[in-house]
Design a protein around this motif. Structure first.
Motif, PDB file in Angstrom:
ATOM      1  N   LEU A 201     -34.377  16.052   7.048  1.00 22.91           N
ATOM      2  CA  LEU A 201     -35.554  16.512   6.328  1.00 22.91           C
ATOM      3  C   LEU A 201     -36.237  15.357   5.615  1.00 22.91           C
ATOM      4  N   GLU A 202     -37.487  15.571   5.216  1.00 22.21           N
ATOM      5  CA  GLU A 202     -38.238  14.560   4.480  1.00 22.21           C
ATOM      6  C   GLU A 202     -37.640  14.379   3.084  1.00 22.21           C
ATOM      7  N   ASP A 203     -37.853  13.197   2.508  1.00 19.93           N
ATOM      8  CA  ASP A 203     -37.310  12.903   1.182  1.00 19.93           C
ATOM      9  C   ASP A 203     -37.803  13.904   0.137  1.00 19.93           C
ATOM     10  N   ALA A 204     -39.078  14.280   0.219  1.00 21.98           N
ATOM     11  CA  ALA A 204     -39.631  15.216  -0.760  1.00 21.98           C
ATOM     12  C   ALA A 204     -38.932  16.573  -0.669  1.00 21.98           C
ATOM     13  N   THR A 205     -38.566  16.980   0.551  1.00 21.74           N
ATOM     14  CA  THR A 205     -37.873  18.256   0.731  1.00 21.74           C
ATOM     15  C   THR A 205     -36.456  18.169   0.193  1.00 21.74           C
ATOM     16  N   VAL A 206     -35.781  17.064   0.458  1.00 23.13           N
ATOM     17  CA  VAL A 206     -34.429  16.864  -0.082  1.00 23.13           C
ATOM     18  C   VAL A 206     -34.466  16.892  -1.605  1.00 23.13           C
ATOM     19  N   SER A 207     -35.494  16.272  -2.167  1.00 26.42           N
ATOM     20  CA  SER A 207     -35.664  16.274  -3.620  1.00 26.42           C
ATOM     21  C   SER A 207     -35.785  17.705  -4.143  1.00 26.42           C
ATOM     22  N   LEU A 208     -36.529  18.550  -3.441  1.00 25.21           N
ATOM     23  CA  LEU A 208     -36.676  19.947  -3.835  1.00 25.21           C
ATOM     24  C   LEU A 208     -35.343  20.680  -3.773  1.00 25.21           C
ATOM     25  N   LEU A 209     -34.566  20.437  -2.724  1.00 26.95           N
ATOM     26  CA  LEU A 209     -33.260  21.087  -2.600  1.00 26.95           C
ATOM     27  C   LEU A 209     -32.330  20.671  -3.738  1.00 26.95           C
ATOM     28  N   ILE A 210     -32.379  19.390  -4.101  1.00 29.70           N
ATOM     29  CA  ILE A 210     -31.567  18.904  -5.227  1.00 29.70           C
ATOM     30  C   ILE A 210     -31.997  19.584  -6.517  1.00 29.70           C
ATOM     31  N   LYS A 211     -33.303  19.694  -6.711  1.00 25.92           N
ATOM     32  CA  LYS A 211     -33.828  20.331  -7.924  1.00 25.92           C
ATOM     33  C   LYS A 211     -33.363  21.776  -8.017  1.00 25.92           C
ATOM     34  N   ARG A 212     -33.436  22.513  -6.926  1.00 30.33           N
ATOM     35  CA  ARG A 212     -33.012  23.909  -6.931  1.00 30.33           C
ATOM     36  C   ARG A 212     -31.515  24.018  -7.192  1.00 30.33           C
ATOM     37  N   ARG A 213     -30.749  23.130  -6.609  1.00 28.65           N
ATOM     38  CA  ARG A 213     -29.295  23.125  -6.855  1.00 28.65           C
ATOM     39  C   ARG A 213     -29.006  22.834  -8.316  1.00 28.65           C
ATOM     40  N   ASN A 214     -29.671  21.836  -8.895  1.00 31.50           N
ATOM     41  CA  ASN A 214     -29.437  21.470 -10.291  1.00 31.50           C
ATOM     42  C   ASN A 214     -29.855  22.581 -11.254  1.00 31.50           C
ATOM     43  N   GLU A 215     -30.921  23.296 -10.915  1.00 29.01           N
ATOM     44  CA  GLU A 215     -31.357  24.423 -11.745  1.00 29.01           C
ATOM     45  C   GLU A 215     -30.299  25.520 -11.758  1.00 29.01           C
ATOM     46  N   LEU A 216     -29.664  25.750 -10.601  1.00 30.43           N
ATOM     47  CA  LEU A 216     -28.591  26.749 -10.535  1.00 30.43           C
ATOM     48  C   LEU A 216     -27.411  26.325 -11.394  1.00 30.43           C
ATOM     49  N   TRP A 217     -27.039  25.046 -11.308  1.00 35.46           N
ATOM     50  CA  TRP A 217     -25.919  24.530 -12.104  1.00 35.46           C
ATOM     51  C   TRP A 217     -26.196  24.712 -13.608  1.00 35.46           C
ATOM     52  N   GLU A 218     -27.422  24.435 -13.999  1.00 33.99           N
ATOM     53  CA  GLU A 218     -27.785  24.560 -15.409  1.00 33.99           C
ATOM     54  C   GLU A 218     -27.830  26.023 -15.835  1.00 33.99           C
ATOM     55  N   LEU A 219     -28.403  26.871 -14.999  1.00 34.33           N
ATOM     56  CA  LEU A 219     -28.528  28.290 -15.317  1.00 34.33           C
ATOM     57  C   LEU A 219     -27.168  28.950 -15.473  1.00 34.33           C
ATOM     58  N   GLU A 220     -26.233  28.604 -14.592  1.00 29.39           N
ATOM     59  CA  GLU A 220     -24.909  29.233 -14.605  1.00 29.39           C
ATOM     60  C   GLU A 220     -23.873  28.394 -15.349  1.00 29.39           C
ATOM     61  N   ASN A 221     -24.331  27.287 -15.952  1.00 30.10           N
ATOM     62  CA  ASN A 221     -23.441  26.421 -16.735  1.00 30.10           C
ATOM     63  C   ASN A 221     -22.213  26.012 -15.922  1.00 30.10           C
ATOM     64  N   ARG A 222     -22.444  25.598 -14.686  1.00 29.72           N
ATOM     65  CA  ARG A 222     -21.341  25.190 -13.813  1.00 29.72           C
ATOM     66  C   ARG A 222     -20.809  23.820 -14.209  1.00 29.72           C
ATOM     67  N   VAL A 223     -19.579  23.547 -13.802  1.00 35.20           N
ATOM     68  CA  VAL A 223     -18.942  22.267 -14.125  1.00 35.20           C
ATOM     69  C   VAL A 223     -19.688  21.130 -13.437  1.00 35.20           C
ATOM     70  N   GLU A 224     -19.955  20.082 -14.177  1.00 31.71           N
ATOM     71  CA  GLU A 224     -20.692  18.942 -13.632  1.00 31.71           C
ATOM     72  C   GLU A 224     -19.879  18.235 -12.553  1.00 31.71           C
ATOM     73  N   ASP A 225     -20.553  17.830 -11.504  1.00 31.19           N
ATOM     74  CA  ASP A 225     -19.927  17.113 -10.390  1.00 31.19           C
ATOM     75  C   ASP A 225     -20.424  15.673 -10.440  1.00 31.19           C
ATOM     76  N   GLU A 226     -19.591  14.764 -10.938  1.00 26.62           N
ATOM     77  CA  GLU A 226     -20.004  13.371 -11.133  1.00 26.62           C
ATOM     78  C   GLU A 226     -20.326  12.687  -9.812  1.00 26.62           C
ATOM     79  N   ASP A 227     -19.562  12.985  -8.776  1.00 30.72           N
ATOM     80  CA  ASP A 227     -19.829  12.372  -7.473  1.00 30.72           C
ATOM     81  C   ASP A 227     -21.200  12.803  -6.953  1.00 30.72           C
ATOM     82  N   PHE A 228     -21.506  14.090  -7.083  1.00 31.89           N
ATOM     83  CA  PHE A 228     -22.819  14.574  -6.654  1.00 31.89           C
ATOM     84  C   PHE A 228     -23.919  13.887  -7.449  1.00 31.89           C
ATOM     85  N   ASP A 229     -23.754  13.806  -8.767  1.00 35.04           N
ATOM     86  CA  ASP A 229     -24.788  13.201  -9.611  1.00 35.04           C
ATOM     87  C   ASP A 229     -25.038  11.744  -9.228  1.00 35.04           C
ATOM     88  N   LEU A 230     -23.963  11.017  -8.950  1.00 36.54           N
ATOM     89  CA  LEU A 230     -24.113   9.611  -8.592  1.00 36.54           C
ATOM     90  C   LEU A 230     -24.799   9.462  -7.240  1.00 36.54           C
TER      91      LEU A 230
END
Length: 257
Positions: A201-230
């Motif tokens: 996929l295009e970089d802009a689309t990947v960026s959107l997928l990351i944003k949606r994933r991060n919003e879910l993590w924040e909304l549900e207060n999920r445990v942070e994944d340091e490897d994913f963040d890096l």
């Protein structure tokens, strides 16, 4: 739209300077790309079964790090697995087509909807007059896939759906197909994953997928994944190395020399 309008940059000047000095990006996450132990400790892929991996988009991340003892640079590709987050479905009319599509395990087929709902044709044609050929192509590819199992055009359908993201929201989308494009994109990603068909996929689309994933993590207060963040931070550095550069003066650009 006002011709003087300028979109807000993802990063401001001070954040850009900070990136240059300390490899820091959005939300203050530090990315130390010369930390060899940390980079080498990152898993090439997470521990997922094949069935689990279907629900992720896999983005290759090119990692470069310096090995002082050997006086050389090492290069390695590892993968950022981004969980696909489907839009929530409500009882509103604009979610009805998506609700029915999900129950049937299908895409939201805008072209087919128009054929079976003649009262909606005028609004749909007005909203998608410049993209109707794309919707028609997706319709025929999906229909052929369901009827014959043909897979050769599935990537095309995925990329057309990705392109349609740029045209939303529309009046028809808000009325009948809210969030249909991200729902359809997730459908095609899962389908390609299941069939083990390589795609990107295009970089802009990947960026959107990351944003949606991060919003879910924040909304549900999920445990942070340091490897994913890096890995996500490395993705943004590679995909958008000059974020916000349009806001810099000629003096500011000296920071990047």
């Amino acid at each position: 739209m006002d011709s003087s309008f300028k979109p807000k940059p993802l990063l401001n000047k001070s954040e850009l300077r900070q990136i240059k000095r300390s490899k820091t990006r959005v939300e203050g996450k530090k990315v130390i790309t010369d930390d060899v132990k940390k980079l080498k400790s990152l898993k090439v892929t997470p521990e997922l079964s094949f069935q689990e991996s279907i629900d992720y988009y896999k983005e290759p991340i090119w990692i470069e790090y310096y090995i002082p003892k050997e006086s050389r640079f090492a290069f390695e590709t590892k993968y950022l697995f981004i969980l696909l987050v489907d839009p929530k479905i409500s009882d509103e009319e604009c979610d009805l087509a998506r609700k029915q599509a999900k129950e049937k395990g299908e895409i939201v087929d805008v072209f087919a909807y128009m054929e079976s709902n003649p009262e909606a044709i005028r609004l749909i044609e007005d909203s998608y007059h410049s993209t109707m050929s794309m919707h028609e192509s997706i319709h025929h590819i999906f229909k052929n896939y369901k009827e014959t199992g043909a897979t050769e055009d599935l990537k095309t359908a995925c990329y057309l759906t990705e392109a349609l993201l740029k045209y939303e929201p529309t009046i028809a989308g808000l009325t009948y197909f809210r969030d249909y494009s991200i729902y359809n994109l997730n459908y095609w990603i899962r389908t390609l994953n299941r069939l083990k068909i390589d795609f990107a996929l295009e970089d802009a689309t990947v960026s959107l997928l990351i944003k949606r994933r991060n919003e879910l993590w924040e909304l549900e207060n999920r445990v942070e994944d340091e490897d994913f963040d890096l890995l996500a931070a490395l993705f943004f550095e590679q995909a958008f190395p000059n974020r916000g550069a349009g806001e810099l003066s000629s003096d500011d650009m000296l920071l990047f020399e």
